[in-house]
Design a protein around this motif. Structure first.
Motif, PDB file in Angstrom:
ATOM      1  N   GLY A  34       0.843  -1.189   0.000  1.00 42.42           N
ATOM      2  CA  GLY A  34       0.000   0.000   0.000  1.00 42.42           C
ATOM      3  C   GLY A  34       0.878   1.239   0.000  1.00 42.42           C
ATOM      4  O   GLY A  34       1.942   1.245   0.633  1.00 42.42           O
ATOM      5  N   VAL A  35       0.459   2.263  -0.718  1.00 39.23           N
ATOM      6  CA  VAL A  35       1.212   3.522  -0.750  1.00 39.23           C
ATOM      7  C   VAL A  35       0.240   4.667  -0.508  1.00 39.23           C
ATOM      8  O   VAL A  35      -0.704   4.862  -1.287  1.00 39.23           O
ATOM      9  CB  VAL A  35       1.944   3.736  -2.096  1.00 39.23           C
ATOM     10  CG1 VAL A  35       2.786   5.016  -2.026  1.00 39.23           C
ATOM     11  CG2 VAL A  35       2.825   2.540  -2.445  1.00 39.23           C
ATOM     12  N   LEU A  36       0.453   5.410   0.565  1.00 42.30           N
ATOM     13  CA  LEU A  36      -0.366   6.580   0.866  1.00 42.30           C
ATOM     14  C   LEU A  36       0.466   7.828   0.575  1.00 42.30           C
ATOM     15  O   LEU A  36       1.384   8.171   1.313  1.00 42.30           O
ATOM     16  CB  LEU A  36      -0.822   6.567   2.325  1.00 42.30           C
ATOM     17  CG  LEU A  36      -1.712   7.727   2.781  1.00 42.30           C
ATOM     18  CD1 LEU A  36      -2.897   7.925   1.845  1.00 42.30           C
ATOM     19  CD2 LEU A  36      -2.194   7.506   4.211  1.00 42.30           C
ATOM     20  N   MET A  37       0.147   8.485  -0.530  1.00 42.73           N
ATOM     21  CA  MET A  37       0.877   9.674  -0.966  1.00 42.73           C
ATOM     22  C   MET A  37       0.210  10.928  -0.404  1.00 42.73           C
ATOM     23  O   MET A  37      -1.018  11.069  -0.442  1.00 42.73           O
ATOM     24  CB  MET A  37       0.906   9.751  -2.487  1.00 42.73           C
ATOM     25  CG  MET A  37       1.633   8.602  -3.162  1.00 42.73           C
ATOM     26  SD  MET A  37       3.421   8.627  -2.874  1.00 42.73           S
ATOM     27  CE  MET A  37       3.906  10.070  -3.834  1.00 42.73           C
ATOM     28  N   GLY A  38       1.018  11.856   0.075  1.00 39.07           N
ATOM     29  CA  GLY A  38       0.474  13.095   0.607  1.00 39.07           C
ATOM     30  C   GLY A  38       0.068  14.077  -0.469  1.00 39.07           C
ATOM     31  O   GLY A  38      -0.763  14.949  -0.236  1.00 39.07           O
ATOM     32  N   THR A  39       0.640  13.946  -1.664  1.00 36.79           N
ATOM     33  CA  THR A  39       0.370  14.866  -2.758  1.00 36.79           C
ATOM     34  C   THR A  39      -0.790  14.371  -3.610  1.00 36.79           C
ATOM     35  O   THR A  39      -1.350  13.301  -3.385  1.00 36.79           O
ATOM     36  CB  THR A  39       1.594  15.001  -3.665  1.00 36.79           C
ATOM     37  OG1 THR A  39       1.877  13.710  -4.227  1.00 36.79           O
ATOM     38  CG2 THR A  39       2.800  15.491  -2.903  1.00 36.79           C
ATOM     39  N   THR A  40      -1.135  15.164  -4.619  1.00 37.25           N
ATOM     40  CA  THR A  40      -1.982  14.682  -5.699  1.00 37.25           C
ATOM     41  C   THR A  40      -1.092  13.918  -6.668  1.00 37.25           C
ATOM     42  O   THR A  40       0.130  13.888  -6.516  1.00 37.25           O
ATOM     43  CB  THR A  40      -2.647  15.851  -6.447  1.00 37.25           C
ATOM     44  OG1 THR A  40      -1.623  16.686  -7.017  1.00 37.25           O
ATOM     45  CG2 THR A  40      -3.495  16.703  -5.497  1.00 37.25           C
ATOM     46  N   ASP A  41      -1.704  13.312  -7.702  1.00 32.50           N
ATOM     47  CA  ASP A  41      -0.888  12.564  -8.653  1.00 32.50           C
ATOM     48  C   ASP A  41      -0.380  13.461  -9.779  1.00 32.50           C
ATOM     49  O   ASP A  41      -0.383  13.087 -10.944  1.00 32.50           O
ATOM     50  CB  ASP A  41      -1.652  11.365  -9.213  1.00 32.50           C
ATOM     51  CG  ASP A  41      -2.930  11.765  -9.930  1.00 32.50           C
ATOM     52  OD1 ASP A  41      -3.343  12.932  -9.801  1.00 32.50           O
ATOM     53  OD2 ASP A  41      -3.521  10.911 -10.613  1.00 32.50           O
ATOM     54  N   GLY A  42       0.094  14.657  -9.416  1.00 32.48           N
ATOM     55  CA  GLY A  42       0.685  15.588 -10.368  1.00 32.48           C
ATOM     56  C   GLY A  42       2.188  15.427 -10.413  1.00 32.48           C
ATOM     57  O   GLY A  42       2.744  14.428  -9.949  1.00 32.48           O
ATOM     58  N   PRO A  43       2.899  16.439 -10.956  1.00 36.94           N
ATOM     59  CA  PRO A  43       4.350  16.334 -11.137  1.00 36.94           C
ATOM     60  C   PRO A  43       5.116  16.030  -9.861  1.00 36.94           C
ATOM     61  O   PRO A  43       6.095  15.280  -9.898  1.00 36.94           O
ATOM     62  CB  PRO A  43       4.725  17.712 -11.702  1.00 36.94           C
ATOM     63  CG  PRO A  43       3.477  18.196 -12.373  1.00 36.94           C
ATOM     64  CD  PRO A  43       2.344  17.681 -11.527  1.00 36.94           C
ATOM     65  N   SER A  44       4.701  16.597  -8.725  1.00 32.18           N
ATOM     66  CA  SER A  44       5.466  16.387  -7.497  1.00 32.18           C
ATOM     67  C   SER A  44       5.303  14.983  -6.944  1.00 32.18           C
ATOM     68  O   SER A  44       6.100  14.539  -6.121  1.00 32.18           O
ATOM     69  CB  SER A  44       5.046  17.403  -6.428  1.00 32.18           C
ATOM     70  OG  SER A  44       3.677  17.248  -6.099  1.00 32.18           O
TER      71      SER A  44
END
Length: 330
Positions: A34-44
């Protein structure tokens, strides 16, 4: 520059796929991440995510073969951190990679014993996430994004431009940057030797950001220092635009900030941290315990200068700083 950014986004999207809906149950022997990303799925977010996938592939973990990855993108939204943490835990992964402090905090509020490898987290000991860097204890370990000399470097960069900045506001949201006090101490300790005054500028929404910059613009030789806070990260476009409108020089923590029009950035290479995290995921898949894997500090830092923005603001950089930059955007 645009073609490179487009390539990074395309490569990340192709490599990862960003599925939100759960596909069929994994086959026997497949590990689940599982991967919980703090960002949106944009460039960063796409670049670091692609780095993780590629590094896992180099360790012979391949999606659709022996690995399934469940991605969630919180975009700095507190409610989404909680929702996605709950969803990921319910899927029963073997490991969860947690990006930024709010991700780890949300996962810790869930009743679970899933091993967590955090990435881009500041002061995990001070936040109570681990007992120590060398001996994390518990089920959490990972990779920090802050080395104290960085904070003094941020301030020093603002004093090297012409005209130099003398009054600095440090922008962050206290709710998503619980580590801000640590950074502020280092920044304030550096201020006297750099002939600057520094003050914290806590914000909670776009109106606060605009008000802070408007007030600073009325002062002589004012400038901004943006902390590596997920709240301000997802508001990158707004902050860069407001800094331009108020004609304020600013230093940011990530390369993508300078690429988006920020004056300059200095900080850790987040893609490198994600790449390194794959080794810990691999070791936990093979039976290692997070408690036996020491927390690691950043080792790669990048300075990026945007000369186009400098020209618009009417500031210049000394040749020595330009020569030492990892990238100069013209």
């Amino acid at each position: 520059m645009m073609s490179r950014r487009a390539f990074v986004g395309l490569a990340a999207g192709a490599a990862v796929g960003w599925p939100l809906a759960a596909p069929a149950q994994p086959q026997g022997g497949t590990r689940r991440l599982g991967v919980l990303m703090g960002t949106t799925d944009g460039p960063s977010g796409q670049g670091p995510a692609a780095a993780l996938v590629q590094a896992l592939g180099a360790l012979d973990w391949h999606q659709g073969v022996n690995l399934r990855i469940d991605w969630r993108w919180a975009g700095g939204d507190r409610a989404l951190f909680e929702r996605y943490a709950r969803e990921l835990v319910s899927l029963g992964p073997d490991v969860i990679v947690a990006h930024t402090s709010p991700s780890v905090a949300a996962l810790r509020r869930e009743p679970n014993t899933v091993p967590i490898v955090f990435v881009v987290v500041t002061d995990p000991v001070g936040q109570g996430l681990v007992e120590s860097l060398a001996r994390p204890a518990g089920t959490i370990t990972g990779f920090t994004d802050f080395d104290p000399p960085m904070a003094g470097k941020w301030l020093g960069l603002l004093t090297q431009i012409t005209p130099p900045v003398a009054r600095v506001a440090v922008l962050f949201n206290p709710l998503t940057a619980p580590f801000a006090s640590l950074m502020m101490r280092v920044i304030q300790d550096s201020a006297p030797s750099l002939a600057t005054t520094v003050r914290p500028a806590p914000v909670k929404d776009d109106a606060d950001i605009d008000a802070t910059m408007a007030g600073l613009a009325r002062e002589e030789r004012g400038g901004l220092l943006i902390l590596p806070d997920i709240f301000v990260s997802v508001r990158r476009a707004t902050i860069v635009a407001l800094a331009a409108r108020h004609r304020l020089p600013a230093v940011y923590p990530n390369r993508v900030d300078a690429a988006a029009g920020g004056l300059m950035s200095y900080g850790t290479d987040n893609s490198d941290l994600f790449r390194r995290s794959a080794a810990y995921v691999d070791r936990i898949f093979k039976g290692a315990k997070p408690a036996d894997l020491p927390v690691q500090n950043p080792t790669k830092f990048t300075l990026v200068i945007n000369l186009e923005t400098a020209k618009a603001l009417g500031v210049t950089f000394p040749p020595s700083l330009l020569d030492g930059a990892d990238e100069v955007i013209e």
